[in-house]
Design an enzyme around this catalytic site. Structure first.
Site, short mmCIF file in Angstrom:
data_model
loop_
_atom_site.label_atom_id
_atom_site.label_comp_id
_atom_site.label_asym_id
_atom_site.label_seq_id
_atom_site.Cartn_x
_atom_site.Cartn_y
_atom_site.Cartn_z
N HIS A 236 -32.99 44.89 -19.56
CA HIS A 236 -34.26 44.30 -20.00
C HIS A 236 -34.01 42.97 -20.74
O HIS A 236 -34.72 41.99 -20.54
CB HIS A 236 -34.99 45.24 -20.98
CG HIS A 236 -35.45 46.54 -20.39
ND1 HIS A 236 -34.95 47.75 -20.78
CD2 HIS A 236 -36.38 46.82 -19.45
CE1 HIS A 236 -35.55 48.73 -20.12
NE2 HIS A 236 -36.42 48.19 -19.30
N LYS B 96 -33.71 45.69 -9.68
CA LYS B 96 -33.50 47.15 -9.73
C LYS B 96 -34.69 47.88 -9.11
O LYS B 96 -34.53 48.90 -8.45
CB LYS B 96 -33.31 47.54 -11.20
CG LYS B 96 -33.61 48.95 -11.55
CD LYS B 96 -32.35 49.71 -11.75
CE LYS B 96 -32.49 51.19 -11.95
NZ LYS B 96 -33.76 51.71 -12.33
N ARG C 4 -33.96 55.75 -18.13
CA ARG C 4 -33.80 57.18 -17.82
C ARG C 4 -32.36 57.65 -17.96
O ARG C 4 -32.12 58.85 -18.09
CB ARG C 4 -34.31 57.48 -16.40
CG ARG C 4 -35.83 57.46 -16.30
CD ARG C 4 -36.30 57.94 -14.94
NE ARG C 4 -37.74 58.06 -14.85
CZ ARG C 4 -38.58 57.06 -14.57
NH1 ARG C 4 -38.08 55.85 -14.33
NH2 ARG C 4 -39.88 57.25 -14.52
P1 AMP Z 1 -38.95 49.36 -17.01
O1 AMP Z 1 -38.99 49.34 -18.50
O2 AMP Z 1 -37.96 50.32 -16.45
O3 AMP Z 1 -40.32 49.46 -16.40
O4 AMP Z 1 -38.39 47.94 -16.57
C1 AMP Z 1 -38.97 46.74 -17.00
C2 AMP Z 1 -38.38 45.60 -16.19
O5 AMP Z 1 -36.96 45.55 -16.39
C3 AMP Z 1 -38.61 45.79 -14.68
O6 AMP Z 1 -38.91 44.51 -14.10
C4 AMP Z 1 -37.28 46.31 -14.22
O7 AMP Z 1 -37.01 46.03 -12.85
C5 AMP Z 1 -36.31 45.57 -15.13
N1 AMP Z 1 -35.05 46.31 -15.20
C6 AMP Z 1 -34.88 47.64 -15.36
N2 AMP Z 1 -33.58 47.97 -15.30
C7 AMP Z 1 -32.89 46.81 -15.11
C8 AMP Z 1 -31.51 46.48 -14.95
N3 AMP Z 1 -30.56 47.40 -14.97
N4 AMP Z 1 -31.17 45.18 -14.76
C9 AMP Z 1 -32.14 44.21 -14.72
N5 AMP Z 1 -33.46 44.45 -14.86
C10 AMP Z 1 -33.84 45.74 -15.04
#
Ligand code: AMP
Length: 286
Positions: free
Chosen positions: A37, A152, A192
């Site tokens: 993030h 991702k 997760r």
């Molecule tokens: P989330 O909090 O999982 O909904 O993710 C928020 C944003 O962070 C989304 O655009 C995801 O694709 C991105 N994201 C999640 N995991 C990663 C990662 N390992 N590397 C880069 N971006 C990520």
């Protein structure tokens, strides 16, 4: 960093920034932040005067209520990480702020075409409708110049691209897709992962290794179901319950059975390890 709980306050602050000709980068998240993030935050900071992050665990995108209940919450640590990263604004709304009329059962609102019924759409019915619902609201509030997303969530990037088209915002808001950050063993960073034990996190690297193996063994003319079956067996043997192993056209996500040696392909995997659903993908052509 300024913390906003009310949409109106964020809108007013961002209006002032825009009047001062400051460009705005926006990074929507569900919190439980990790280095992946933060890489999006840093990318936004490089290219915009103002970077805003949102943290909202969106109930309408969880097809499985248990997954919603168990979604990790680490808000104090998140705020610290964002402060350290130099983020300018954090939007941290409550559910009532985003859904003042309450959460109604997801009805189909957005025409996502074939993206709705394949891969994540197939295995998480209604998920992308919920994603679109919240992202449209967040974009209406933040109205950024650039929206930062992670590769991702490959299919989600395509869905949000489509959403911008449906909102007639594709000219106004640019999407920047950032690379997936991984643990040392290759496991894609994910909120997760916090629900996995150390031993499970070690085992979960098989997903990344499988993507690498598909990439290595890809040759024009080869039946791709052989590669998919090989990975499905490997995952089952290691104790994963697999939703899908797919090899698809990277531009459309249509399944590909034989590679012509030219098409840009992406391999995608979704699998559960001890009840935790993990997804990952990799571009497997040069
Ligand atoms: P989330 O909090 O999982 O909904 O993710 C928020 C944003 O962070 C989304 O655009 C995801 O694709 C991105 N994201 C999640 N995991 C990663 C990662 N390992 N590397 C880069 N971006 C990520």
């Amino acid at each position: 960093m300024i913390l906003f709980k009310k949409a109106d306050d964020l809108i007013e602050w961002l209006d002032t920034q825009r009047q001062n000709e400051k460009t705005i980068g926006f990074v929507p998240t569900m919190g439980a932040l990790h280095t992946g993030h933060i890489s999006l935050i840093k990318e936004s900071e490089k290219n915009n005067a103002i970077t805003v992050c949102s943290i909202f665990i969106n109930p309408t995108q969880f097809n499985d209520p248990a997954d919603f209940e168990k979604y990790p919450v680490t808000i104090e640590k998140d705020i610290e990480m964002l402060e350290t990263a130099g983020c300018d604004g954090l939007f941290l709304p409550g559910v009532n702020e985003i859904y003042p009329g309450g959460i109604t059962a997801a009805t189909k609102l957005y025409d996502l075409g074939h993206l709705e019924g394949i891969l994540e759409g197939k295995y998480r019915p209604g998920h992308f409708q919920g994603v679109c619902l919240v992202v449209e609201l967040l974009l209406t509030i933040s109205n950024p110049d650039v929206l930062y997303l992670g590769q991702k969530d490959f299919q989600q990037c395509m869905v949000i691209n489509r959403l911008l088209h449906l909102m007639r915002k594709e000219e106004r808001i640019k999407i920047k897709i950032c690379p997936t950050l991984r643990e040392k063993n290759g496991l894609a960073m994910s909120s997760r992962n916090m629900r996995l034990s150390e031993a499970e996190r070690a085992k979960a690297s098989i997903i990344y290794e499988s993507l690498v193996q598909i990439k290595k063994e890809l040759i024009p003319g080869r039946e791709l179901f052989i590669l998919k079956e090989m990975v499905e067996k490997k995952l089952a043997h290691a104790g994963f319950q697999t939703d899908y192993v797919e090899i698809a056209d990277a531009a459309t996500l249509s399944s590909i059975s034989i590679w012509d040696g030219k098409q840009k392909l992406v391999a995608l995997i979704a699998a559960f390890l001890n009840g935790v659903r993990l997804i990952d993908n990799m571009i497997i052509t040069e």
